[in-house]
Design a protein around this motif. Structure first.
Motif, PDB file in Angstrom:
ATOM      1  N   HIS A 175       0.876  -1.168   0.000  1.00  0.00           N
ATOM      2  CA  HIS A 175       0.000   0.000   0.000  1.00  0.00           C
ATOM      3  C   HIS A 175       0.915   1.219   0.000  1.00  0.00           C
ATOM      4  O   HIS A 175       1.477   1.603   1.034  1.00  0.00           O
ATOM      5  CB  HIS A 175      -0.895  -0.024   1.244  1.00  0.00           C
ATOM      6  CG  HIS A 175      -1.832   1.145   1.337  1.00  0.00           C
ATOM      7  ND1 HIS A 175      -2.229   1.683   2.542  1.00  0.00           N
ATOM      8  CD2 HIS A 175      -2.460   1.876   0.378  1.00  0.00           C
ATOM      9  CE1 HIS A 175      -3.057   2.684   2.325  1.00  0.00           C
ATOM     10  NE2 HIS A 175      -3.210   2.831   1.020  1.00  0.00           N
ATOM     11  N   ALA A 176       1.096   1.808  -1.171  1.00  0.00           N
ATOM     12  CA  ALA A 176       2.079   2.882  -1.348  1.00  0.00           C
ATOM     13  C   ALA A 176       1.391   4.235  -1.407  1.00  0.00           C
ATOM     14  O   ALA A 176       0.569   4.490  -2.297  1.00  0.00           O
ATOM     15  CB  ALA A 176       2.876   2.640  -2.629  1.00  0.00           C
ATOM     16  N   VAL A 177       1.726   5.115  -0.451  1.00  0.00           N
ATOM     17  CA  VAL A 177       1.110   6.436  -0.348  1.00  0.00           C
ATOM     18  C   VAL A 177       2.187   7.451   0.030  1.00  0.00           C
ATOM     19  O   VAL A 177       3.058   7.148   0.851  1.00  0.00           O
ATOM     20  CB  VAL A 177      -0.008   6.452   0.723  1.00  0.00           C
ATOM     21  CG1 VAL A 177      -0.695   7.815   0.766  1.00  0.00           C
ATOM     22  CG2 VAL A 177      -1.036   5.357   0.456  1.00  0.00           C
ATOM     23  N   PRO A 178       2.154   8.658  -0.534  1.00  0.00           N
ATOM     24  CA  PRO A 178       3.166   9.678  -0.194  1.00  0.00           C
ATOM     25  C   PRO A 178       2.877  10.391   1.129  1.00  0.00           C
ATOM     26  O   PRO A 178       2.904  11.616   1.215  1.00  0.00           O
ATOM     27  CB  PRO A 178       3.091  10.648  -1.385  1.00  0.00           C
ATOM     28  CG  PRO A 178       2.256   9.988  -2.412  1.00  0.00           C
ATOM     29  CD  PRO A 178       1.330   9.081  -1.676  1.00  0.00           C
ATOM     30  N   ARG A 225       6.659  13.942 -11.003  1.00  0.00           N
ATOM     31  CA  ARG A 225       5.494  13.789 -11.876  1.00  0.00           C
ATOM     32  C   ARG A 225       4.612  15.032 -11.869  1.00  0.00           C
ATOM     33  O   ARG A 225       4.077  15.429 -12.906  1.00  0.00           O
ATOM     34  CB  ARG A 225       4.646  12.583 -11.449  1.00  0.00           C
ATOM     35  CG  ARG A 225       5.372  11.259 -11.461  1.00  0.00           C
ATOM     36  CD  ARG A 225       4.401  10.094 -11.376  1.00  0.00           C
ATOM     37  NE  ARG A 225       3.445  10.218 -10.299  1.00  0.00           N
ATOM     38  CZ  ARG A 225       3.647   9.774  -9.066  1.00  0.00           C
ATOM     39  NH1 ARG A 225       4.804   9.175  -8.768  1.00  0.00           N
ATOM     40  NH2 ARG A 225       2.732   9.907  -8.136  1.00  0.00           N
ATOM     41  N   SER A 226       4.456  15.643 -10.685  1.00  0.00           N
ATOM     42  CA  SER A 226       3.544  16.783 -10.571  1.00  0.00           C
ATOM     43  C   SER A 226       3.844  17.579  -9.310  1.00  0.00           C
ATOM     44  O   SER A 226       3.683  17.062  -8.192  1.00  0.00           O
ATOM     45  CB  SER A 226       2.094  16.285 -10.536  1.00  0.00           C
ATOM     46  OG  SER A 226       1.213  17.315 -10.141  1.00  0.00           O
ATOM     47  N   GLU A 227       4.242  18.822  -9.476  1.00  0.00           N
ATOM     48  CA  GLU A 227       4.450  19.701  -8.321  1.00  0.00           C
ATOM     49  C   GLU A 227       3.131  19.971  -7.608  1.00  0.00           C
ATOM     50  O   GLU A 227       3.096  20.156  -6.384  1.00  0.00           O
ATOM     51  CB  GLU A 227       5.097  21.009  -8.772  1.00  0.00           C
ATOM     52  CG  GLU A 227       5.379  21.984  -7.634  1.00  0.00           C
ATOM     53  CD  GLU A 227       6.244  21.395  -6.528  1.00  0.00           C
ATOM     54  OE1 GLU A 227       5.871  21.535  -5.335  1.00  0.00           O
ATOM     55  OE2 GLU A 227       7.290  20.798  -6.844  1.00  0.00           O
ATOM     56  N   ASP A 228       2.049  20.013  -8.367  1.00  0.00           N
ATOM     57  CA  ASP A 228       0.729  20.227  -7.804  1.00  0.00           C
ATOM     58  C   ASP A 228       0.382  19.111  -6.801  1.00  0.00           C
ATOM     59  O   ASP A 228      -0.017  19.363  -5.658  1.00  0.00           O
ATOM     60  CB  ASP A 228      -0.301  20.266  -8.938  1.00  0.00           C
ATOM     61  CG  ASP A 228      -1.647  20.847  -8.509  1.00  0.00           C
ATOM     62  OD1 ASP A 228      -1.914  20.923  -7.300  1.00  0.00           O
ATOM     63  OD2 ASP A 228      -2.432  21.200  -9.402  1.00  0.00           O
ATOM     64  N   LEU A 229       0.547  17.860  -7.220  1.00  0.00           N
ATOM     65  CA  LEU A 229       0.269  16.730  -6.329  1.00  0.00           C
ATOM     66  C   LEU A 229       1.210  16.724  -5.128  1.00  0.00           C
ATOM     67  O   LEU A 229       0.800  16.422  -4.003  1.00  0.00           O
ATOM     68  CB  LEU A 229       0.398  15.409  -7.092  1.00  0.00           C
ATOM     69  CG  LEU A 229      -0.825  14.934  -7.866  1.00  0.00           C
ATOM     70  CD1 LEU A 229      -0.517  13.635  -8.592  1.00  0.00           C
ATOM     71  CD2 LEU A 229      -2.028  14.755  -6.954  1.00  0.00           C
ATOM     72  N   ALA A 230       2.468  17.065  -5.372  1.00  0.00           N
ATOM     73  CA  ALA A 230       3.430  17.105  -4.265  1.00  0.00           C
ATOM     74  C   ALA A 230       3.002  18.140  -3.229  1.00  0.00           C
ATOM     75  O   ALA A 230       3.094  17.898  -2.020  1.00  0.00           O
ATOM     76  CB  ALA A 230       4.827  17.424  -4.800  1.00  0.00           C
ATOM     77  N   ALA A 231       2.521  19.288  -3.690  1.00  0.00           N
ATOM     78  CA  ALA A 231       2.050  20.323  -2.770  1.00  0.00           C
ATOM     79  C   ALA A 231       0.867  19.821  -1.955  1.00  0.00           C
ATOM     80  O   ALA A 231       0.759  20.100  -0.751  1.00  0.00           O
ATOM     81  CB  ALA A 231       1.666  21.576  -3.557  1.00  0.00           C
TER      82      ALA A 231
END
Length: 289
Positions: free
Chosen positions: A163-166, A237-243
Motif C-alpha cells: 500500500h504505497a502512499v506519499p 510527476r507533478s508539483e501540484d500533487l506534491a504540494a
C-alpha cells in the motif's frame, strides 16, 4: 427533475448520473464522444446523451436549457488550473442564462482556506466566479477520494502486497467514497431549498496509513505492507500533487465526520474497509510477483 450532468462518463459524473437515474430523475449527460462505452451504459439506464464539451460554450448552453439542475464536477488535476477556471466560468454563465437552474459544483474540501495548492486554488477561483455571477448554487467539497486506490499504479502495488502512499504511516487521512458523494449530490438536488447558498465538505471515513493497510490486509486475506512514497517521486510527476501531499501530511482536511454523518444518516456513509471489499477484493486476492 431534469438534471444536466457534465463529465457523466467519468468517475464522479458517472456516479451522480447513475444515482439520479436510480431515483427516477431524468438525466441529460454532456458527452465528448457519443459512441463512448460509458455513454452507452448510461443510455441503457435511461440517460439522454448530448454531444459537447466544456470547451464549447454554445454546446453547454444548449445542454443546460430547460433543466432544473446542473451538476458539474471540478476538473481532474491533469486538466490544469487554467482549464478548471475556464470551464467553471462557461458552466456558470450557461446556468445563469438558463434562468433558475440550480448549480451543484463539486470543488474540493479546504479550497477556501488558502492552501496554495494549485488545483485547490483553481477550484476556489471557480467558487468565486459562481458567487460573483449570482448563480443559485451549492458547493460540495470532497476530501481525498477512496477511488484514488483504483489508479493503475496503486492497483499494481497492491497486487504486489504494498500500500504505497506519499504520506507517513501514522498520518490520519480523511477519505470519501464517490458513491457517498453521488448520493449527497442527489439529496442536494432533490432538496434545493435546504442547500441553496451552502458550501458543504464531505468525508466518509478517517484513518491512518497503518489502519488502512490493516483493513486492506483483512480484505486481501494476506499481509499488505505500508510503503511511504518519497515526495521527490511525486514532485517529479507533478508539483501540484506534491504540494497537496505536503499539505495533507501537515494536517490536511478537518471535516467533522461525526456531525456530518449525524446530520445526514440517509447517505449510509461508507467505511474504508467496506469500500475496499466492494472495489478491491478481486484485485487484492490476485497477487503478482
Amino acid at each position: 427533475m431534469r438534471v444536466l450532468v457534465t463529465g457523466a462518463t467519468g468517475a464522479q459524473g458517472g456516479a451522480i448520473a447513475r444515482s439520479l437515474l436510480a431515483r427516477g430523475h431524468r438525466v441529460r449527460a454532456l458527452g465528448r464522444r457519443p459512441g463512448d462505452p460509458a455513454a452507452a451504459r448510461l443510455i441503457e439506464l435511461g440517460a439522454e446523451i448530448v454531444h459537447g464539451t466544456l470547451d464549447e460554450p454554445r454546446s453547454v448552453a444548449r445542454a443546460a436549457a430547460g433543466v432544473d439542475a446542473v451538476f458539474v464536477a471540478g476538473a481532474p488535476i491533469e486538466g490544469g488550473a487554467d482549464a478548471e477556471v475556464r470551464h467553471g466560468l462557461i458552466v456558470a454563465e450557461a446556468v445563469k442564462a438558463a434562468g433558475g437552474a440550480h448549480l451543484v459544483y463539486t470543488s474540493v474540501a479546504s479550497a477556501d482556506r488558502g492552501t496554495g495548492i494549485p488545483h485547490f486554488e483553481a477550484k476556489a477561483a471557480v467558487e468565486r466566479t459562481i458567487a460573483a455571477l449570482g448563480v443559485p448554487c451549492t458547493i460540495l467539497g470532497p476530501v481525498y477520494l477512496m477511488e484514488s486506490l483504483l489508479a493503475p499504479a496503486s492497483l499494481h502495488a497492491l497486487r504486489r502486497g504494498v500500500h504505497a502512499v506519499p504520506l507517513p504511516e501514522s498520518c490520519p487521512l480523511q477519505q470519501l467514497a464517490t458513491d457517498d458523494m453521488a448520493r449527497f449530490a442527489a439529496l442536494v438536488i432533490e432538496r434545493r431549498r435546504d442547500f441553496l447558498g451552502h458550501r458543504i465538505e464531505l468525508a466518509s471515513d478517517e484513518l491512518t496509513g497503518a489502519q488502512a493497510t490493516a483493513a486492506l490486509s483483512r480484505v486481501a486475506g494476506r499481509e499488505i505492507r505500508y510503503a511511504e512514497v518519497p515526495l521527490a517521486e511525486v514532485r517529479a510527476r507533478s508539483e501540484d500533487l506534491a504540494a497537496m501531499f505536503r499539505w495533507l501530511a501537515r494536517g490536511g482536511h478537518d471535516v467533522d465526520l461525526a456531525a456530518l454523518h449525524a446530520a445526514y444518516p440517509e447517505i449510509g456513509w461508507r467505511r474504508f474497509e467496506d469500500w475496499a471489499r466492494e472495489h478491491l477484493a478481486g484485485a487484492l486476492t490476485r497477487a503478482v510477483a
